[in-house]
Motif scaffolding. Sequence first.
Motif, PDB file in Angstrom:
ATOM      1  N   ALA A  69       0.861  -1.179   0.000  1.00  0.00           N
ATOM      2  CA  ALA A  69       0.000   0.000   0.000  1.00  0.00           C
ATOM      3  C   ALA A  69       0.896   1.228   0.000  1.00  0.00           C
ATOM      4  CB  ALA A  69      -0.935   0.013   1.206  1.00  0.00           C
ATOM      5  N   LYS A  70       0.325   2.356  -0.372  1.00  0.00           N
ATOM      6  CA  LYS A  70       1.066   3.617  -0.320  1.00  0.00           C
ATOM      7  C   LYS A  70       0.257   4.658   0.445  1.00  0.00           C
ATOM      8  CE  LYS A  70       3.966   3.221  -4.462  1.00  0.00           C
ATOM      9  NZ  LYS A  70       4.315   3.812  -5.792  1.00  0.00           N
ATOM     10  N   VAL A  71       0.978   5.436   1.239  1.00  0.00           N
ATOM     11  CA  VAL A  71       0.381   6.520   2.010  1.00  0.00           C
ATOM     12  C   VAL A  71       1.092   7.816   1.648  1.00  0.00           C
ATOM     13  CG1 VAL A  71       0.235   7.513   4.338  1.00  0.00           C
ATOM     14  CG2 VAL A  71      -0.435   5.133   3.946  1.00  0.00           C
ATOM     15  N   LYS A  72       0.314   8.873   1.486  1.00  0.00           N
ATOM     16  CA  LYS A  72       0.902  10.190   1.216  1.00  0.00           C
ATOM     17  C   LYS A  72       0.705  11.089   2.419  1.00  0.00           C
ATOM     18  CE  LYS A  72      -0.974  13.012  -1.858  1.00  0.00           C
ATOM     19  NZ  LYS A  72      -1.313  13.605  -3.180  1.00  0.00           N
ATOM     20  N   GLU A 239      11.568  19.761  10.769  1.00  0.00           N
ATOM     21  CA  GLU A 239      12.110  20.247  12.029  1.00  0.00           C
ATOM     22  C   GLU A 239      11.170  19.861  13.156  1.00  0.00           C
ATOM     23  OE1 GLU A 239      15.005  21.548  12.324  1.00  0.00           O
ATOM     24  OE2 GLU A 239      15.481  21.989  10.213  1.00  0.00           O
ATOM     25  N   GLN A 240      11.701  19.782  14.365  1.00  0.00           N
ATOM     26  CA  GLN A 240      10.874  19.475  15.523  1.00  0.00           C
ATOM     27  C   GLN A 240       9.748  20.503  15.630  1.00  0.00           C
ATOM     28  OE1 GLN A 240      12.799  18.076  19.154  1.00  0.00           O
ATOM     29  NE2 GLN A 240      11.638  19.592  20.314  1.00  0.00           N
ATOM     30  N   GLY A 241       8.523  20.005  15.766  1.00  0.00           N
ATOM     31  CA  GLY A 241       7.362  20.883  15.838  1.00  0.00           C
ATOM     32  C   GLY A 241       6.575  20.956  14.549  1.00  0.00           C
ATOM     33  N   ASP A 242       7.161  20.512  13.432  1.00  0.00           N
ATOM     34  CA  ASP A 242       6.412  20.480  12.168  1.00  0.00           C
ATOM     35  C   ASP A 242       5.283  19.452  12.267  1.00  0.00           C
ATOM     36  OD1 ASP A 242       8.055  22.381  11.091  1.00  0.00           O
ATOM     37  OD2 ASP A 242       9.212  20.984   9.847  1.00  0.00           O
ATOM     38  N   ARG A 243       4.189  19.743  11.576  1.00  0.00           N
ATOM     39  CA  ARG A 243       3.009  18.878  11.661  1.00  0.00           C
ATOM     40  C   ARG A 243       2.749  18.107  10.365  1.00  0.00           C
ATOM     41  NH1 ARG A 243      -0.226  19.521  16.088  1.00  0.00           N
ATOM     42  NH2 ARG A 243       0.358  21.252  17.447  1.00  0.00           N
ATOM     43  N   ILE A 244       2.111  16.962  10.528  1.00  0.00           N
ATOM     44  CA  ILE A 244       1.580  16.229   9.382  1.00  0.00           C
ATOM     45  C   ILE A 244       0.244  16.873   9.054  1.00  0.00           C
ATOM     46  CG2 ILE A 244       0.761  13.992   8.544  1.00  0.00           C
ATOM     47  CD1 ILE A 244       2.570  12.693  10.686  1.00  0.00           C
ATOM     48  N   GLU A 245       0.192  17.607   7.981  1.00  0.00           N
ATOM     49  CA  GLU A 245      -1.044  18.320   7.644  1.00  0.00           C
ATOM     50  C   GLU A 245      -2.156  17.335   7.279  1.00  0.00           C
ATOM     51  OE1 GLU A 245       0.209  21.160   4.639  1.00  0.00           O
ATOM     52  OE2 GLU A 245       2.025  21.514   5.838  1.00  0.00           O
ATOM     53  N   SER A 246      -1.784  16.277   6.585  1.00  0.00           N
ATOM     54  CA  SER A 246      -2.760  15.240   6.257  1.00  0.00           C
ATOM     55  C   SER A 246      -2.028  13.952   5.935  1.00  0.00           C
ATOM     56  CB  SER A 246      -3.633  15.651   5.065  1.00  0.00           C
ATOM     57  OG  SER A 246      -2.850  15.762   3.881  1.00  0.00           O
ATOM     58  N   ALA A 247      -2.729  12.841   6.099  1.00  0.00           N
ATOM     59  CA  ALA A 247      -2.206  11.515   5.753  1.00  0.00           C
ATOM     60  C   ALA A 247      -3.325  10.758   5.059  1.00  0.00           C
ATOM     61  CB  ALA A 247      -1.741  10.776   7.003  1.00  0.00           C
ATOM     62  N   LYS A 248      -3.024  10.194   3.896  1.00  0.00           N
ATOM     63  CA  LYS A 248      -4.057   9.529   3.109  1.00  0.00           C
ATOM     64  C   LYS A 248      -3.496   8.300   2.416  1.00  0.00           C
ATOM     65  CE  LYS A 248      -7.388  10.446  -0.627  1.00  0.00           C
ATOM     66  NZ  LYS A 248      -7.873  11.471  -1.592  1.00  0.00           N
ATOM     67  N   VAL A 249      -4.274   7.214   2.419  1.00  0.00           N
ATOM     68  CA  VAL A 249      -3.900   6.015   1.663  1.00  0.00           C
ATOM     69  C   VAL A 249      -4.217   6.279   0.209  1.00  0.00           C
ATOM     70  CG1 VAL A 249      -4.256   3.540   1.363  1.00  0.00           C
ATOM     71  CG2 VAL A 249      -4.436   4.550   3.656  1.00  0.00           C
ATOM     72  N   ILE A 250      -3.207   6.199  -0.658  1.00  0.00           N
ATOM     73  CA  ILE A 250      -3.418   6.510  -2.073  1.00  0.00           C
ATOM     74  C   ILE A 250      -3.377   5.269  -2.961  1.00  0.00           C
ATOM     75  CG2 ILE A 250      -2.611   8.880  -1.904  1.00  0.00           C
ATOM     76  CD1 ILE A 250       0.098   7.965  -2.997  1.00  0.00           C
ATOM     77  N   GLU A 251      -2.875   4.155  -2.429  1.00  0.00           N
ATOM     78  CA  GLU A 251      -2.882   2.884  -3.156  1.00  0.00           C
ATOM     79  C   GLU A 251      -2.963   1.738  -2.150  1.00  0.00           C
ATOM     80  OE1 GLU A 251       0.312   2.123  -5.866  1.00  0.00           O
ATOM     81  OE2 GLU A 251       0.260   4.150  -6.732  1.00  0.00           O
ATOM     82  N   GLY A 252      -3.675   0.672  -2.537  1.00  0.00           N
ATOM     83  CA  GLY A 252      -3.668  -0.551  -1.765  1.00  0.00           C
ATOM     84  C   GLY A 252      -4.574  -0.589  -0.551  1.00  0.00           C
ATOM     85  N   ALA A 253      -5.516   0.353  -0.447  1.00  0.00           N
ATOM     86  CA  ALA A 253      -6.436   0.346   0.697  1.00  0.00           C
ATOM     87  C   ALA A 253      -7.222  -0.960   0.781  1.00  0.00           C
ATOM     88  CB  ALA A 253      -7.391   1.527   0.615  1.00  0.00           C
ATOM     89  N   GLU A 254      -7.459  -1.569  -0.366  1.00  0.00           N
ATOM     90  CA  GLU A 254      -8.228  -2.821  -0.390  1.00  0.00           C
ATOM     91  C   GLU A 254      -7.432  -3.990   0.220  1.00  0.00           C
ATOM     92  OE1 GLU A 254      -5.820  -2.599  -4.159  1.00  0.00           O
ATOM     93  OE2 GLU A 254      -7.034  -1.209  -2.957  1.00  0.00           O
TER      94      GLU A 254
END
Length: 258
Positions: A69-72, A239-254
């Motif tokens: 699977a791939k996650v972005k 850098e320390q303190g940076d955030r993950i703005e979003s995380a999404k499965v883009i391939e292989g969710a099935e």
Amino acid sequence: MKTNFGFKNLVTLIVIIGLALTGCNSATTNSSQASPSSDNLSTTQVESTTADTSSLAMNQNLPKLEGKAKVKLIVNGSPIVIELDGDDAPITAGNFVDLVERGVYDGLVFHRVIKQPQPFVAQGGDPQGKDPNFPVSRLGTGGYIDSETGQRRFIPLEIKLDGEEEPTYNEALGRQAGLSAPPVTLKHDRGAVAMARSQAPDSASSQFYIALADLEFLDGDYAVFGKVVEGMDVVDKIEQGDRIESAKVIEGAENLKQ
């Protein structure tokens, strides 16, 4: 030679005492990135939480990834694409995909980023970081709380060795076990993505880290479950303190099986 020898010993101390990975907090890293802080989630707490759960039961009740699977991730406005390996780390990769789909990582902080004296890791995934008012210096002890059970989800340490059909669970196979250079299938190469944990083998939950350099001395002790395939330049700038703005499965969710 003295510099290289000293750095290896320094990093070994980080691994044994405070790569802390699930229970590390970053309070001391402001003064010295190489000085690990104390583990607020003690090994005793973790072991007592998991002691009554057999590895078979844990493995049956946890999500698994069957295949790839791939996650972005979007960090600082730029994409990081991670390929997850459910063939060689089905539970660890499945846990990550499941948490991504639940939105657990959206808005979370990279609370521990070590680049000096040499590149080491960028670590995030503590759900306490969802609260923008929660101090980054206090992050590093949190994990995913299952909304259905109200309990923290732990996953077993999962390490697959070359030539083995199935991973080994619940035990470290590297330096923490007194071994060196175990022939692991998924290595800590630069860009590897692995689960953070405390000294208890089965204490990983939601925290993960990205290797900023080849870290072969971690092989066998921490579960690699994927690698960065796009955007390593973005990772290098975290850098320390940076955030993950979003995380999404883009391939292989099935391929995720509950």
